[in-house]
Design an enzyme around this catalytic site. Sequence first.
Site, mmCIF file in Angstrom:
data_model
loop_
_atom_site.group_PDB
_atom_site.id
_atom_site.type_symbol
_atom_site.label_atom_id
_atom_site.label_comp_id
_atom_site.label_asym_id
_atom_site.label_seq_id
_atom_site.Cartn_x
_atom_site.Cartn_y
_atom_site.Cartn_z
ATOM 1 N N GLU A 207 9.595 1.409 8.942
ATOM 2 C CA GLU A 207 9.670 -0.094 8.524
ATOM 3 C C GLU A 207 9.716 -0.225 6.949
ATOM 4 O O GLU A 207 9.393 0.571 6.075
ATOM 5 C CB GLU A 207 8.063 -0.566 8.896
ATOM 6 C CG GLU A 207 8.124 -0.774 10.516
ATOM 7 C CD GLU A 207 6.746 -1.417 10.974
ATOM 8 O OE1 GLU A 207 6.962 -2.184 12.153
ATOM 9 O OE2 GLU A 207 5.667 -1.236 10.515
ATOM 10 N N CYS B 152 10.015 -3.665 0.363
ATOM 11 C CA CYS B 152 9.095 -2.540 0.233
ATOM 12 C C CYS B 152 9.433 -1.370 1.355
ATOM 13 O O CYS B 152 9.742 -1.980 2.330
ATOM 14 C CB CYS B 152 7.615 -3.162 0.905
ATOM 15 S SG CYS B 152 6.562 -1.779 1.009
ATOM 16 N N CYS C 5 2.864 9.621 7.740
ATOM 17 C CA CYS C 5 2.432 10.148 6.661
ATOM 18 C C CYS C 5 1.585 11.256 7.029
ATOM 19 O O CYS C 5 0.737 11.263 8.049
ATOM 20 C CB CYS C 5 1.635 9.082 5.828
ATOM 21 S SG CYS C 5 0.955 9.393 4.238
ATOM 22 N N CYS D 18 0.387 -4.866 3.745
ATOM 23 C CA CYS D 18 0.169 -3.409 3.281
ATOM 24 C C CYS D 18 -0.926 -2.789 4.193
ATOM 25 O O CYS D 18 -1.705 -3.020 4.743
ATOM 26 C CB CYS D 18 -0.782 -3.420 1.876
ATOM 27 S SG CYS D 18 -0.231 -4.241 0.610
ATOM 28 N N CYS E 106 -5.634 3.336 6.337
ATOM 29 C CA CYS E 106 -4.280 3.032 6.482
ATOM 30 C C CYS E 106 -3.889 3.262 7.962
ATOM 31 O O CYS E 106 -3.982 4.469 8.475
ATOM 32 C CB CYS E 106 -3.545 3.682 5.457
ATOM 33 S SG CYS E 106 -1.718 3.567 5.642
ATOM 34 N N CYS F 20 -5.491 8.650 4.977
ATOM 35 C CA CYS F 20 -6.405 7.913 4.333
ATOM 36 C C CYS F 20 -6.834 7.098 5.491
ATOM 37 O O CYS F 20 -6.303 6.518 6.359
ATOM 38 C CB CYS F 20 -5.624 6.908 3.381
ATOM 39 S SG CYS F 20 -4.755 7.821 2.021
#
Length: 366
Positions: free
Chosen positions: A96, A109, A116, A339, A123, A120
Amino acid sequence: MTEFACKTNLLGLDRDQLEAFFAERGEAPFRARQLLQWMYQRGIVDFDQMTDLSRPLRERLQHEASIIPPSVLDEQRSEDGTIKWLMSLPGGSAVETVFIPESGRGTLCISSQVGCMLNCTFCSTATQGFNRNLSSAEIIGQVWLADQAIGEQRITNVVLMGMGEPLLNLDQVMPALSLMRDDLAYGLAARRVTVSTAGVVPGIDQLRSGPDIALAVSLHAPNDALRTRLVPLNRKYPIKELLAACQRYLADRKRKESITFEYTMIRGLNDTPAIARQLVRLLGQLPCKINLIPFNPFPGTPFECSEPMAIEQFQRILRAGGLVTTVRKTRGDDIDAACGQLVGKVLSHNSRRALVQRQLAQQALA
Ligand code: SAH
């Protein structure tokens, strides 16, 4: 192998790499400069339209090279003007990319990896697991595609805050950064290109030899116990080592810049006045800015956003302690473009691990 598979994708090669490509073919370096302008400033990817290249050279390029950006699988537009694209990649994955227009600026962004591997706990990208690194072509290709899609609007800033950890893919991220900065490509000023890291210390050191850009570090907590719960990478690179790397980074920048610390505000976890005071003691001596990010929820998360009053009070304490502190406005949340909400389509190798991680986070809060 087909003839097509042998072609070099010129998209994503920085100026040095493009000059080397032409040098290998006995062509002058200025060919690289011409190509950069065609691809990035005029958005042309068809060699036939590159009229200042000789016909034989254009024919040779048709045979030996290609210019292939990713393609758009889906586009969503938010009520506030934010646009989110799902970019399709070879092999069935997708990442994205988000464009955030504001008065006088347009921030793009972009993602650096499919998924990933850092897990975390707050997230949503982490819940998808990790598939692979993006190539430099796929990284700069997001800028190329967005630039085509936004019409009259302009990209004035690029932030590597989408999916992935850019400092775990520096080989591919570096040439893309060079292209963002190169006057013959996107020509963005150093402070308008931001790399955000969860704290990969060797990567921060490597950045020092790359193009000048702004560095953002996702801190989220002022002590190791809390930070490790939120950012498991902290076990490997604890806060003291991370801040030492930040000091080294600032020490040899040509222009004195400060580092931005991102701090996601999670209710009852990292948002108390005592923690704010701890943060002041930790960062008081470092040239830095703090960007508080209200936590953006996603399905299955045990976390909640801090109360507005808690965010205000936190900010007041940091400011009173001499830290320049801003609160990030949440944009595009009606299209899950805020975010930590970017998930793409990750054909993951380790999503089971991500699931376990999520369960651990839930237990930690129980
Ligand atoms: N891997 C890089 C860049 C991607 S995340 C990094 O960690 O910095 C970009 C920013 O969004 C980071 O500061 C990240 O911690 C934050 N973030 C992630 N999930 C979030 C969420 N659910 N709500 C608010 N911010 C989040």
